[in-house]
Design a protein around this motif. Structure first.
Motif, PDB file in Angstrom:
ATOM      1  N   ILE A  46      39.145  36.880  12.126  1.00 41.62           N
ATOM      2  CA  ILE A  46      39.738  35.585  11.797  1.00 41.62           C
ATOM      3  C   ILE A  46      38.943  34.448  12.437  1.00 41.62           C
ATOM      4  O   ILE A  46      38.717  33.399  11.813  1.00 41.62           O
ATOM      5  CB  ILE A  46      41.215  35.565  12.238  1.00 41.62           C
ATOM      6  CG1 ILE A  46      42.050  36.490  11.345  1.00 41.62           C
ATOM      7  CG2 ILE A  46      41.781  34.135  12.191  1.00 41.62           C
ATOM      8  CD1 ILE A  46      43.469  36.691  11.820  1.00 41.62           C
ATOM      9  N   ILE A  47      38.526  34.646  13.674  1.00 46.82           N
ATOM     10  CA  ILE A  47      37.710  33.628  14.347  1.00 46.82           C
ATOM     11  C   ILE A  47      36.437  33.375  13.548  1.00 46.82           C
ATOM     12  O   ILE A  47      36.019  32.219  13.352  1.00 46.82           O
ATOM     13  CB  ILE A  47      37.384  34.070  15.786  1.00 46.82           C
ATOM     14  CG1 ILE A  47      38.662  34.055  16.645  1.00 46.82           C
ATOM     15  CG2 ILE A  47      36.316  33.166  16.411  1.00 46.82           C
ATOM     16  CD1 ILE A  47      38.494  34.675  18.010  1.00 46.82           C
ATOM     17  N   ARG A  48      35.806  34.428  13.067  1.00 41.34           N
ATOM     18  CA  ARG A  48      34.582  34.290  12.271  1.00 41.34           C
ATOM     19  C   ARG A  48      34.866  33.543  10.966  1.00 41.34           C
ATOM     20  O   ARG A  48      34.132  32.623  10.580  1.00 41.34           O
ATOM     21  CB  ARG A  48      34.008  35.690  11.977  1.00 41.34           C
ATOM     22  CG  ARG A  48      32.913  35.718  10.923  1.00 41.34           C
ATOM     23  CD  ARG A  48      31.565  35.260  11.456  1.00 41.34           C
ATOM     24  NE  ARG A  48      30.590  35.075  10.401  1.00 41.34           N
ATOM     25  CZ  ARG A  48      29.931  36.072   9.786  1.00 41.34           C
ATOM     26  NH1 ARG A  48      30.159  37.334  10.127  1.00 41.34           N
ATOM     27  NH2 ARG A  48      29.037  35.798   8.860  1.00 41.34           N
ATOM     28  N   LEU A  49      35.918  33.925  10.263  1.00 43.01           N
ATOM     29  CA  LEU A  49      36.237  33.308   8.980  1.00 43.01           C
ATOM     30  C   LEU A  49      36.645  31.843   9.141  1.00 43.01           C
ATOM     31  O   LEU A  49      36.355  31.007   8.285  1.00 43.01           O
ATOM     32  CB  LEU A  49      37.343  34.101   8.277  1.00 43.01           C
ATOM     33  CG  LEU A  49      36.953  35.528   7.873  1.00 43.01           C
ATOM     34  CD1 LEU A  49      38.185  36.318   7.429  1.00 43.01           C
ATOM     35  CD2 LEU A  49      35.908  35.504   6.766  1.00 43.01           C
ATOM     36  N   ASP A  50      37.312  31.539  10.244  1.00 46.12           N
ATOM     37  CA  ASP A  50      37.657  30.150  10.535  1.00 46.12           C
ATOM     38  C   ASP A  50      36.392  29.341  10.811  1.00 46.12           C
ATOM     39  O   ASP A  50      36.232  28.215  10.318  1.00 46.12           O
ATOM     40  CB  ASP A  50      38.606  30.092  11.733  1.00 46.12           C
ATOM     41  CG  ASP A  50      39.021  28.674  12.081  1.00 46.12           C
ATOM     42  OD1 ASP A  50      39.948  28.162  11.434  1.00 46.12           O
ATOM     43  OD2 ASP A  50      38.416  28.085  12.992  1.00 46.12           O
ATOM     44  N   HIS A  59      48.286  30.232  15.052  1.00 44.57           N
ATOM     45  CA  HIS A  59      48.830  31.100  16.090  1.00 44.57           C
ATOM     46  C   HIS A  59      49.484  32.319  15.442  1.00 44.57           C
ATOM     47  O   HIS A  59      50.405  32.184  14.651  1.00 44.57           O
ATOM     48  CB  HIS A  59      49.862  30.350  16.927  1.00 44.57           C
ATOM     49  CG  HIS A  59      50.497  31.201  17.988  1.00 44.57           C
ATOM     50  ND1 HIS A  59      49.806  31.639  19.094  1.00 44.57           N
ATOM     51  CD2 HIS A  59      51.740  31.716  18.092  1.00 44.57           C
ATOM     52  CE1 HIS A  59      50.599  32.371  19.851  1.00 44.57           C
ATOM     53  NE2 HIS A  59      51.785  32.433  19.262  1.00 44.57           N
ATOM     54  N   GLY A  60      48.974  33.498  15.726  1.00 40.75           N
ATOM     55  CA  GLY A  60      49.559  34.735  15.211  1.00 40.75           C
ATOM     56  C   GLY A  60      49.117  35.137  13.822  1.00 40.75           C
ATOM     57  O   GLY A  60      49.555  36.155  13.294  1.00 40.75           O
ATOM     58  N   GLY A  61      48.245  34.344  13.205  1.00 37.84           N
ATOM     59  CA  GLY A  61      47.859  34.702  11.846  1.00 37.84           C
ATOM     60  C   GLY A  61      46.764  33.821  11.291  1.00 37.84           C
ATOM     61  O   GLY A  61      46.081  33.097  12.023  1.00 37.84           O
ATOM     62  N   VAL A  62      46.616  33.857   9.982  1.00 32.46           N
ATOM     63  CA  VAL A  62      45.553  33.130   9.309  1.00 32.46           C
ATOM     64  C   VAL A  62      46.059  32.671   7.947  1.00 32.46           C
ATOM     65  O   VAL A  62      46.829  33.376   7.288  1.00 32.46           O
ATOM     66  CB  VAL A  62      44.287  34.016   9.162  1.00 32.46           C
ATOM     67  CG1 VAL A  62      44.573  35.277   8.353  1.00 32.46           C
ATOM     68  CG2 VAL A  62      43.136  33.245   8.556  1.00 32.46           C
ATOM     69  N   GLY A  63      45.661  31.468   7.544  1.00 24.41           N
ATOM     70  CA  GLY A  63      46.108  30.926   6.259  1.00 24.41           C
ATOM     71  C   GLY A  63      44.964  30.282   5.510  1.00 24.41           C
ATOM     72  O   GLY A  63      43.836  30.180   6.001  1.00 24.41           O
TER      73      GLY A  63
END
Length: 256
Positions: A46-50, A59-63
């Motif tokens: 998620i950090i990479r995709l962000d 917080h707690g997920g990805v959107g």
């Protein structure tokens, strides 16, 4: 000049993008379980995709990113237009003349506002500038716009002023929009301040009609909200999946 090529995203990261694009939001725990990996591994994805600007970390997920994947408000008005009209007509038919009604924000709620314009002696309270505009030139509608700060392109009013004003009134009906449904039947939306207004209005209403088309059944969001089962109906245009029907326990109203 730096000509180094970026490393392509992994197959799992590409699948995460696909899942989140379809659902709108996914939790780290659910993704970890689906892929059979640790939460920390998913968190690194998620950090990479962000960082790549492909998704947005929460917080707690990805959107999905507000400015890219999610539809703009003008586009939303054209999506499932026939379904929204049928839902709106059904919801409006359940609201008698003379009722005191709260209207939430959202394109489906705006469709309900258009249907309510034909009613007589309605007292309508709203936190939606768009809904207020629809009803402003109808003399049979006693219209009250809840105060507050304008939030977003949908003309939503939010904040302490909005919540304080809502607490002073009692509604016969509240018409509430939503963006998705959690697996336990809780409704979901993306903005915590808007959800605060939804929840406050439902608590002040004798009955709440939560309105949305069937595409919302396949989506998740970020913030949960719910109402009392004895004073809640989901108005939609298609029979929900079995798991939603089971949780809603006969509270669904299908607009034919």
């Amino acid at each position: 000049m730096d000509t180094q090529m970026k490393e392509p995203i992994t197959e799992r990261q590409a699948r995460i993008v696909e899942i989140v694009t379809q659902q709108g939001f996914a939790t780290i725990d659910n993704l970890a379980r689906d892929f059979g990996v640790s939460a920390q591994s998913v968190r690194r994805d998620i950090i990479r995709l962000d960082a790549e600007g492909m998704l947005q970390r929460f917080h707690g997920g990805v959107g999905v990113r507000e400015t890219s994947v999610r539809l703009g408000y003008a586009e939303k008005r054209t999506v499932a237009a026939d379904a929204k009209q049928r839902i709106a007509a059904k919801a409006a038919s359940l609201i008698p003349d003379g009722s005191v009604v709260f209207l939430d924000v959202g394109t489906t709620v705006e469709a309900v506002a258009r249907e309510l314009a034909g009613k007589r002696r309605l007292h309508v309270f709203t936190a939606s500038l768009a809904a207020a505009t629809i009803l402003s030139d109808h003399p049979a509608i006693d219209l009250f716009v809840i105060g507050g700060s304008v939030r977003g392109v949908d003309g939503s009013l939010v904040g302490e002023t909005t919540l304080s004003t809502l607490s002073r009134f009692r509604f016969d009906y509240a018409v509430i929009g939503f963006s998705g449904i959690d697996r336990d039947g809780a409704f979901m939306d993306y903005d915590i301040e808007k959800v605060g207004v939804k929840q406050a209005a439902m608590e002040q209403a004798g009955h709440s009609f939560v309105v949305g088309d069937s595409s919302k059944f396949r989506k998740s969001a970020i913030v949960r909200f719910s109402g009392r089962p004895d004073s809640l109906s989901l108005v939609t245009e298609m029979r929900p999946p079995a798991e939603v029907l089971e949780v809603m326990q006969g509270l669904c109203i299908i607009a034919e």
